[in-house]
Motif scaffolding. Structure first.
Motif, PDB file in Angstrom:
ATOM      1  N   VAL A  86      14.260   6.758  -2.683  1.00 36.13           N
ATOM      2  CA  VAL A  86      13.678   5.842  -3.353  1.00 36.13           C
ATOM      3  C   VAL A  86      12.623   5.067  -2.818  1.00 36.13           C
ATOM      4  N   GLU A  87      12.855   4.948  -1.535  1.00 34.77           N
ATOM      5  CA  GLU A  87      11.381   4.172  -0.765  1.00 34.77           C
ATOM      6  C   GLU A  87      10.403   4.872  -0.759  1.00 34.77           C
ATOM      7  N   LYS A  88      10.314   6.237  -0.944  1.00 36.13           N
ATOM      8  CA  LYS A  88       9.076   7.132  -0.869  1.00 36.13           C
ATOM      9  C   LYS A  88       8.824   7.303  -2.472  1.00 36.13           C
ATOM     10  N   LEU A  89       9.522   7.105  -3.566  1.00 40.36           N
ATOM     11  CA  LEU A  89       9.364   7.470  -4.659  1.00 40.36           C
ATOM     12  C   LEU A  89       8.561   6.208  -5.313  1.00 40.36           C
ATOM     13  N   PHE A  90       9.015   5.238  -4.976  1.00 42.35           N
ATOM     14  CA  PHE A  90       8.391   3.896  -5.410  1.00 42.35           C
ATOM     15  C   PHE A  90       7.645   3.203  -4.502  1.00 42.35           C
ATOM     16  N   GLU A  91       7.266   3.929  -3.445  1.00 41.00           N
ATOM     17  CA  GLU A  91       6.360   3.173  -2.603  1.00 41.00           C
ATOM     18  C   GLU A  91       4.971   2.923  -3.168  1.00 41.00           C
ATOM     19  N   VAL A  92       4.124   3.627  -3.695  1.00 39.34           N
ATOM     20  CA  VAL A  92       2.707   3.524  -4.102  1.00 39.34           C
ATOM     21  C   VAL A  92       2.523   3.516  -5.454  1.00 39.34           C
ATOM     22  N   GLY A  93       1.734   2.448  -6.016  1.00 41.17           N
ATOM     23  CA  GLY A  93       1.395   2.385  -7.243  1.00 41.17           C
ATOM     24  C   GLY A  93       0.134   3.061  -7.686  1.00 41.17           C
ATOM     25  N   VAL A  94      -0.332   2.997  -8.971  1.00 44.74           N
ATOM     26  CA  VAL A  94      -1.349   3.646  -9.309  1.00 44.74           C
ATOM     27  C   VAL A  94      -2.561   2.875  -9.646  1.00 44.74           C
ATOM     28  N   ASP A  95      -3.756   3.088  -8.735  1.00 44.20           N
ATOM     29  CA  ASP A  95      -5.088   2.583  -9.014  1.00 44.20           C
ATOM     30  C   ASP A  95      -5.957   3.567  -9.866  1.00 44.20           C
ATOM     31  N   GLU A  96      -5.938   3.449 -10.938  1.00 44.70           N
ATOM     32  CA  GLU A  96      -6.528   4.631 -11.623  1.00 44.70           C
ATOM     33  C   GLU A  96      -8.046   4.512 -11.404  1.00 44.70           C
ATOM     34  N   MET A  97      -8.745   5.726 -11.297  1.00 46.95           N
ATOM     35  CA  MET A  97     -10.309   5.738 -11.185  1.00 46.95           C
ATOM     36  C   MET A  97     -10.859   5.366 -12.118  1.00 46.95           C
ATOM     37  N   ARG A  98     -10.673   5.802 -13.208  1.00 52.62           N
ATOM     38  CA  ARG A  98     -11.299   5.346 -14.688  1.00 52.62           C
ATOM     39  C   ARG A  98     -10.296   5.314 -15.797  1.00 52.62           C
TER      40      ARG A  98
END
Length: 801
Positions: free
Chosen positions: A136-148
Motif C-alpha cells: 500500500v505504501e508503494k501504491l499510494f506513494e506518488v500522486g499525478v502531476d500531469e504534463m498537459r
C-alpha cells in the motif's frame, strides 16, 4: 434495449473492476455517530466543532510552545476533516470513477495517499522502525502531476477496496497517535521543534494532509452531482443575500455585483521569505529571502467577480483566439470550453444564464462571488479587458501581492498561528474553513491599504512561475516537494482559499499549479506598464526548458541517429564514443542474454528522441520510452509513426547540413510507445518491467531518490529477475539537482561521499545483484569544432528479491 454484459462494461470502463459492493464503511449514514466510517474521532467528539455542530480548522501549532494535547488535537482535527470531506462521496462508484479530464487518480487514491505519507516520512525520520503495509505504501506513494491537459491516464489500476483502505487508515491513525503520545520531544517545556528535529516529519504529515484536503475538495467539485452529498459536519455555504423573485436577464454592475474599482499602490520595497526560526511548520520553497523594489501600480480593490467575468463570456471571449496564449487556446479548444468549468447553463443556448456548482450542490449564481478559473482563463480575461479599455491589464506578481498585505512583524501578526476558522470569520477573512464556500468579493474586511481578500476567499493566480528564493534548500525528508516544479510550467498562486487550512492559510505559503489546473483560484487585475518584477523561468535559468530548444533537439537527433562520421568527423577524435544510445541498448541486450533475464517489457527513462528504445525493440516485445521534454517525445513519436524525420547538423554559425534520422526498417516500430512523463513521478501503473534503461539521466533529476525508490519493492518498476542498466557521469549541478538531493560528490563528516558507492549501497539494500561495471564514453557534437566528451559509469543490476 440491449444491456451490455458485465465483461463488456469492464472492457469499456476498466475502472469498474474496482466495484466490489457490500462495503461496510459505506453501509451506514457516515454521520457523526457512524463507527463503521470514522477511523479517528467522529465530528461530534473532534476538536474544532462549532456551535452549529460543524467542523472548522484549528490554528497552526506553535512549535515553540505546543503541548502534547494541542498536537494531538491538531492531528485529530485534520484527520477528521478529511474523513468528513470523503463522507461527501455518495457511493462506492464515487471512490473509483476517474475524473472527467482523466488527469488525476480516482478519489480512493487521495483517501489513502495522506496516511501513506505519514508512514513513509516517519520511517525516513526514524520515528518508527518498520512500514505498516509495503504494498500500500508503494501504491499510494506518488500522486499525478500531469504534463498537459491531454496526458490522459488509462485508470486501469486495481485499487484496494474501500473497506481495505479504511482499515489501513485506522492502522495509520493509531501509529501516529502512538508517536505523539510517547515522543519525548513533546514533553512539557520541550525545546522549539525545528526543521532539523525528527518531529518535523510529524508536522510535515499534518500539513501534507491539509494540502490534500483542499485538492480533494477540488476533485470532488469536479465529480457529477449524482456522486456527491453534503456531509452533516462540513461547514455551511456562505449565507446567500436575499434575491428578487424575478432575476434580470443579465447581471448588473453595482447591483448584482460591485463595479470594478482600481486603486493606486505607491512604489515600495518588500521582503519575501520565512525566517528559519519562525515557530510553525514550513515547506522548503518558503525559506530563503528576496528583497525587491516594487514599482508603482494600480490594482483592483476586489477579486474579479462572476459578474465581471460574465461580461467576458457574453462578449465572446472564449471564441477569440487573440485573447489567449497559444497554450491556453490549445487547452480551450481541446476541452471545448465556452464558459467557466463550474458554471452550469440555466437557459437556452446563447442566453448566458448560469447556476454555480459548489462542492456538493448547484445554487443560483452568486454574481458577487469571485470567478473561479484557471490561469489560462484569467490571462485571457486580462487580454480582453485590456483591448476593451485600452489599458494594460495583467495578473499580480508575487512582489505586488506582498505590497498589498498588512505587515507580519511578529508571531502575533501571523493569524494562522492564532485563529481557528471562526476567529478568521470574525476578522472578515474567509480562510481556514470559516465557511464552506467562497463569499462575496466585498464581504470581508479590507486591508489598511483598502484591498479585499488579499488573503482568503480564493487563491490568486500570479504572473510568476514557481521559483526558489535565494538561500532555500530542499529538506532531506521530502527532497522532491518543490524542486521538480521549478520548471517554468507551474504558475504561482498566493493568498489561500476558503478551504485552505493550517500552513496554507498563513502569510508564508507559496503554492503553484500547472496553468490548466483548477484549485479554488481566481485573480485580481493589475494595471501597469511594467511586469511587477514577476519571475519567469526562461531557457537560461530553467534546466527543464533547455531540452525544448530547437537546436538541442537537432543535437540529440544527431547524437541518436547520426552516423559516426557525422558525430565525429575528425580522424584523431574519439570515434569509440559515438553511437552512445545504440551501445547502451546493446549493453542491456547482451546482459539480458547473459543473465537469462526476460525480454517481454522494457522501459527507457529519459529516452530523448528514442534511438535506444527502438534498438531495444529488436528483442523486447513491448518497449516504453518516457522523457520530460515534450519536443523530444513528439519527435520520437513521429519516428515511431513515420520511420524518419529531418534535422539540421550544425557546422559553423548558420552553416550546416540537412540530414534525416531514420529507424532501421528491420525494427518493428509498433513494439514501441512514447509518453511524456516525469522520471521523479512516473505513472503508478508502471510496474514489473523485465528491463529498465537509464542513460545520462540520473544527475539531471531534481530528486534522484524518487526515481531510484520506484525500482524495487512492492509494485516496483523492475520485476524479480529483471535488469537495470544505469549509465551516468555523476556530473552534479545545482542547475538541475538541489545540492541536498545529490547522491554523492560532497563531503560529509570529513569523508568523501561518492555516487557509485551510494548506488551500490542502495541497490544492494533493495535486493539487486551487481553483474557488470564499465566506463562507457559519450561524445556530443555541438558543431564542427566543439564537442562534449563524457565518460559515464555503467552498472548492470539484476533484481533478486
Amino acid at each position: 434495449m440491449n444491456t451490455p454484459s458485465t465483461a463488456s462494461v469492464h472492457l469499456d470502463e476498466p475502472w469498474r473492476s474496482n466495484l466490489r459492493g457490500n462495503q461496510a464503511a459505506l453501509a451506514g449514514a457516515r454521520d457523526g455517530h457512524d463507527a463503521a466510517w470514522w477511523t479517528g474521532k467522529p465530528p461530534v467528539a473532534c476538536p474544532g466543532q462549532t456551535a452549529d455542530s460543524r467542523l472548522t480548522a484549528l490554528p497552526l501549532p506553535n512549535l515553540a510552545t505546543c503541548t502534547r494535547q494541542q498536537v494531538q488535537d491538531y492531528f485529530d482535527n485534520g484527520w477528521t476533516l478529511t474523513e468528513t470531506l470523503f463522507a461527501g462521496l455518495k457511493s462506492e462508484e464515487a471512490f473509483y470513477r476517474p475524473p472527467y479530464h482523466g488527469l488525476r487518480h480516482p478519489m480512493v487514491f487521495y483517501y489513502c495517499h495522506p496516511p501513506v505519507l505519514y508512514i513513509n516520512k516517519l520511517l525516513v525520520a526514524g520515528l518508527i522502525d518498520a512500514p505498516l503495509n509495503p504494498y500500500v505504501e508503494k501504491l499510494f506513494e506518488v500522486g499525478v502531476d500531469e504534463m498537459r491537459w491531454d496526458d490522459m491516464s488509462k485508470n486501469e489500476m486495481l485499487w484496494p477496496s474501500v473497506d481495505e483502505a479504511r482499515a489501513y487508515r485506522a492502522a495509520v491513525y493509531a501509529k501516529v497517535c502512538g508517536v505523539i503520545a510517547t515522543h519525548p520531544g513533546l514533553a512539557d517545556g520541550h525545546a522549539p521543534i525545528t526543521m532539523n528535529d525528527p518531529l518535523w516529519a510529524v508536522f510535515m504529515g499534518f500539513e501534507h494532509e491539509r494540502i490534500h484536503l483542499e485538492t480533494s475538495a477540488v476533485l470532488i467539485h469536479e465529480l457529477p452531482l449524482d456522486y456527491v452529498q453534503r456531509p452533516a459536519a462540513w461547514p455551511a455555504l456562505y449565507p446567500a443575500a436575499p434575491r428578487a423573485a424575478a432575476q434580470p436577464l443579465r447581471p448588473r454592475a453595482g447591483i448584482d455585483y460591485p463595479a470594478a474599482e482600481m486603486r493606486d499602490v505607491a512604489a515600495t520595497r518588500v521582503s519575501i521569505g520565512k525566517p528559519t526560526d519562525w515557530p510553525s511548520y514550513g515547506w522548503d520553497n518558503e525559506y530563503g529571502s528576496r528583497n525587491a523594489r516594487v514599482e508603482a501600480f494600480r490594482a483592483g480593490t476586489r477579486l474579479v467577480s462572476n459578474g465581471e467575468f460574465h461580461e467576458f463570456v457574453v462578449a465572446g471571449g472564449y471564441r477569440e483566439e487573440g485573447f489567449w496564449s497559444p497554450t491556453g487556446w490549445a487547452w480551450r479548444r481541446y476541452r471545448n470550453i465556452k464558459w467557466p468549468t463550474f458554471w452550469l447553463p440555466d437557459g437556452p443556448e446563447g442566453s448566458h444564464r448560469y447556476k454555480l456548482r459548489t462542492l456538493f450542490e448547484s445554487i443560483a449564481m452568486p454574481w458577487d462571488w469571485p470567478a473561479e478559473v484557471n490561469a489560462h482563463e484569467a490571462r485571457a480575461y486580462c487580454a480582453w479587458k485590456s483591448a476593451r479599455d485600452g489599458k494594460a491589464y495583467r495578473l499580480l506578481s508575487e512582489n505586488e501581492h506582498h505590497a498589498l498585505r498588512n505587515p507580519v512583524n511578529n508571531v502575533a501578526d501571523d493569524l494562522a498561528l492564532n485563529c481557528d476558522g471562526m476567529a478568521f470569520r470574525e476578522r472578515g477573512i474567509n480562510l481556514n474553513l470559516a465557511y464552506g464556500s467562497a463569499s462575496p468579493v466585498d464581504a470581508g474586511r479590507a486591508t489598511s491599504a483598502g484591498f479585499y481578500d488579499v488573503f482568503g476567499n480564493v487563491w490568486q493566480w500570479l504572473e510568476d512561475d514557481l521559483n526558489p528564493l535565494p538561500g532555500s534548500e530542499v529538506h532531506p525528508y521530502y527532497d522532491d516537494f518543490s524542486s521538480p516544479c521549478y520548471d517554468g510550467q507551474h504558475q504561482m498562486i498566493l493568498g489561500g482559499s476558503w478551504v485552505s487550512t493550517g500552513e496554507e492559510a498563513g502569510p508564508w505559503a507559496r503554492f503553484h499549479f500547472r496553468p490548466h489546473f483548477f484549485q479554488h483560484a481566481g485573480f485580481r487585475l493589475v494595471e501597469a506598464a511594467h511586469d511587477g518584477g514577476a519571475v519567469h523561468l526562461n531557457d537560461e535559468d530553467d534546466a527543464h526548458q533547455v531540452y525544448e530548444d530547437r537546436q538541442m533537439l537537432n543535437d540529440y537527433l544527431l547524437l541518436h541517429f547520426g552516423s559516426p562520421a557525422d558525430q565525429m568527423p575528425h580522424a584523431f577524435g574519439p570515434l569509440e564514443a559515438t553511437q552512445f544510445p545504440v551501445r547502451c541498448a546493446q549493453w542491456l541486450l547482451d546482459g539480458a542474454q547473459q543473465f537469462n533475464a526476460g525480454t517481454g517489457r522494457a522501459l527507457e527513462i529519459g529516452c530523448a528522441v528514442g534511438r535506444a528504445s527502438f534498438e531495444l525493440a529488436r528483442r523486447y516485445q513491448d518497449v516504453t520510452g518516457v522523457d520530460l521534454s515534450r519536443a523530444f517525445i513528439d519527435t520520437a513519436d513521429t519516428l515511431r509513426r513515420e520511420g524518419a524525420v529531418d534535422y539540421f547538423r550544425k557546422d559553423e554559425g548558420d552553416l550546416g547540413a540537412q540530414l534525416t534520422a531514420q529507424v532501421d526498417p528491420a525494427i518493428n516500430r509498433q513494439r514501441v510507445a512514447f509518453r511524456q512523463a516525469d522520471a521523479c513521478s512516473l505513472p503508478a501503473d508502471y510496474v514489473d518491467f523485465d528491463a529498465v534503461l537509464m542513460a545520462n539521466l540520473l544527475c539531471r533529476l531534481p530528486s534522484p531518490k524518487s526515481l531510484l525508490g520506484r525500482l524495487g519493492g512492492p509494485r516496483g518498476l523492475v520485476k524479480v529477475g529483471g535488469l537495470v542498466a544505469l549509465f551516468s557521469p555523476y556530473s552534479w549541478l545545482e542547475q538541475f539537482t538541489p545540492h541536498g538531493a545529490w547522491l554523492g560528490g560532497y563531503e560529509k563528516a570529513g569523508h568523501a561521499v561518492k555516487t557509485a558507492d551510494a548506488l551500490r549501497d542502495f541497490f544492494t539494500q533493495e535486493g539487486f545483484v551487481l553483474h557488470r561495471e564499465e566506463e562507457v564514453p559519450l561524445v556530443i557534437r555541438e558543431h564542427h569544432r566543439k564537442y562534449q566528451y563524457i565518460v559515464t559509469h555503467a552498472m548492470l543490476w539484476q533484481r533478486s528479491v
